[in-house]
Design an enzyme around this catalytic site. Sequence first.
Site, mmCIF file in Angstrom:
data_model
loop_
_atom_site.group_PDB
_atom_site.id
_atom_site.type_symbol
_atom_site.label_atom_id
_atom_site.label_comp_id
_atom_site.label_asym_id
_atom_site.label_seq_id
_atom_site.Cartn_x
_atom_site.Cartn_y
_atom_site.Cartn_z
ATOM 1 N N LYS A 194 -3.323 7.860 -1.451
ATOM 2 C CA LYS A 194 -2.187 8.333 -2.403
ATOM 3 C C LYS A 194 -2.757 8.419 -3.503
ATOM 4 C CE LYS A 194 1.460 6.788 0.997
ATOM 5 N NZ LYS A 194 2.566 5.954 1.076
ATOM 6 N N SER A 199 7.594 5.993 3.602
ATOM 7 C CA SER A 199 7.212 6.062 1.959
ATOM 8 C C SER A 199 7.771 7.152 1.373
ATOM 9 C CB SER A 199 5.667 5.805 2.342
ATOM 10 O OG SER A 199 5.144 7.107 2.424
#
Length: 772
Positions: free
Chosen positions: A721, A678
């Site tokens: 996140k 990511s």
Amino acid sequence: MSSIIKQLPTVALRGLTILPGMVAHFDVSREKSIKAVEEAMMDEQEIFLLTQKNPEEEEPTAENLYSIGLVAEIKQVIKMPNDLVRVLVEGIERAELNCFTETEEYLLAEVIRFTEDGLEDIPENAREAMIRCLEEKYEQFCTYNSKNGKEAAKPIQEIHELDRLMDAIANSIPIGYEEKQRILEAVTITERYEVLMAILLREIDIATIRNDLAMKIKSKVEKNQREYILREQLKVIREELGEDNTQSDAEQYEESLKKLKAPKEVKERIQKEIDRFKNISSSSSESAVTRGYIETLLELPWNKASKDNKDLKNAERILDEDHYGLEKVKERMLEFLAVRNLTSKGDSPIICLVGPPGTGKTSIARSVAKALDKKYVRICLGGVRDEAEIRGHRKTYVGAMPGRLVNGLRSAGVKNPLILLDEIDKISSDYKGDTASALLEVLDSEQNNKFRDHYVEIPIDLSEVLFIATANSVQDIPRPLLDRMELIEVSSYTENEKEHIAKEHLIQKQMKKNGLKDGELTISSSALRRMISGYTREAGVRNLERKIGEICRKAAREIYQGDKTKIKITESNLEKYLGKEKYSFDKANEQDEIGIVRGLAWTSVGGDTLQIEVNVMPGKGDIKLTGQLGDVMKESAQIGLSYIRAISKKWGIDKEFFKENDIHIHVPEGAVPKDGPSAGITMATAMLSAATGKKVRADIAMTGEITLRGRVLPIGGLKEKLLAAKNAGIKTVCVPKKNEKDVEEVSAEITKGLEIVYVESMDEVLEQAFTA
């Protein structure tokens, strides 16, 4: 037969019929009935009693009452507590309801009273025959139903008037109100005789059958008693001779087998093993093996099941009381219960709760068992690497035992417990077999109705077991095993959720554990929030509970020593109890910089922000990566560099730039290993910023994988996140467009104050990242 009509107050009786000549009492509570009794007492003390067809009817009408009733004389009226009136009456004669007269206060009936008794039409010989038959049958009835036998029949036999004799017999036999109503409705002597004789004959027949059954049972009991005495004598003889008690063990097994609820084939198998056991010498090693095997089979709950609690609201209340949040898990459990209630059985699902440590996966399984009234069995699979732990050993081996699942069923004592397979992602394999493969049959609802344990050898039905598995990571569970389970993600808690959990559960739990009473310790909300952010860094609440426990212990000491009677923990004195803060979130940079971009990462203890730094220096065109990056992140960096080189002309980068300069990518906290797909767009943005000299916004963070052509691919762990971005003071977050549906599932508490920008290509990322 002639008749006269008279108006009488009427009481409707529930489940009671009174016959002429019978002295009986009954309680009345309805206002109309009480008023009718009062009216009767003011007149001739005569009242008309009718029986209700439906005893549950509160306001009976003429249709709900039998037409034939009894005119009775009231002997006594007693007022009882709770507005009850007890009435003592003596039955006078039968009468028929003609109609009810209009009155709101009580029932007033027009009654047809019979003036002839119907004896005139019966010849003397016939009447005498009827009397003798009745006396004979009543004597026979008393022989079966009375302790005194024939003596009990003498008072009745002294009555020589046929109508009085029938009423006396009808009053003395214990029959229901429907049968008594039949007798009451038989107005003529002949009808009454036929009805009463039929009832007497039936009661005598029932009594005869009952006595025959009692005699058979008595003879069986006597036989069993005789066998028991002989066995006891045999046992004493054996003890005197010094012989072993092998036979008595076998007999005990056979007794247990008779009581065992199991299919026919299972009982036959156990009986076969008991027969073998009888013929084995007690000194033989095979005797101990066979004994252990028989005892295991007898202890298993083959057809014994517990009854589930079907109350959906009760289950919801227990789950809400025990756990804050975890809405998906609670919803799924309530759905399971609703389906089970509708289908009365239904296949039990195999649920796997996946989430970071300390988020309540194990404890919610215990709460589900409590909500459903199921037996709870926990099987920890962490570190299990022997296939026999699941399937059991072959009973030919020395020290053979059944597998953990069979042992779990045996300890639960029912075939439909809740079995928690804890840490299913921690199982391992070695030369002794593949443990995960052994679980495939267990966790397949199509196969587990005939699960075969190597030790038991007989197929065991696991289809009614509610399996709940827990795991920290899906990646570590083998794909075939994962395919058989329904995944429910238990995500990290937000700070607000942690605060609620601490207030509603953890503080009370730790105070009780450390001997503190209510009011002796209070922790302010601000202190709790500081504890969550500064002293713990985790997805769950396990460390938070430890910190609360630490405060409770220190408070307990102060109170016990008499220093204080009440202690309040505030933000100002928190450091005194827990020491200096251990953690602090990396806040967003104060000013825009070149080559520094904030990324977002998922860790096993929640989310975190990751600052990626890029420097450009004269060299030979090499790329250098530091900060303990894994293979996936290294590949992301190479892909990002290739993309930048492909678009260098568009951004005005000299074509010799990549030959004459080296690029160094570093992720701080070099001691911590980092990997994952990511960080692609983050590294590409940082490299382009360093190459062009353009500043990147300090208040922006991003997450997403990049392709060679600059497309942005979706990622996982979005809730954690976004939570990390919010804690770091980030204002704008770039998220892959394909993750939009995941953002919709994230609570508004997390997304509030964040500008979430959905991006599909690197052009959109760069447009957001670079300052104007």
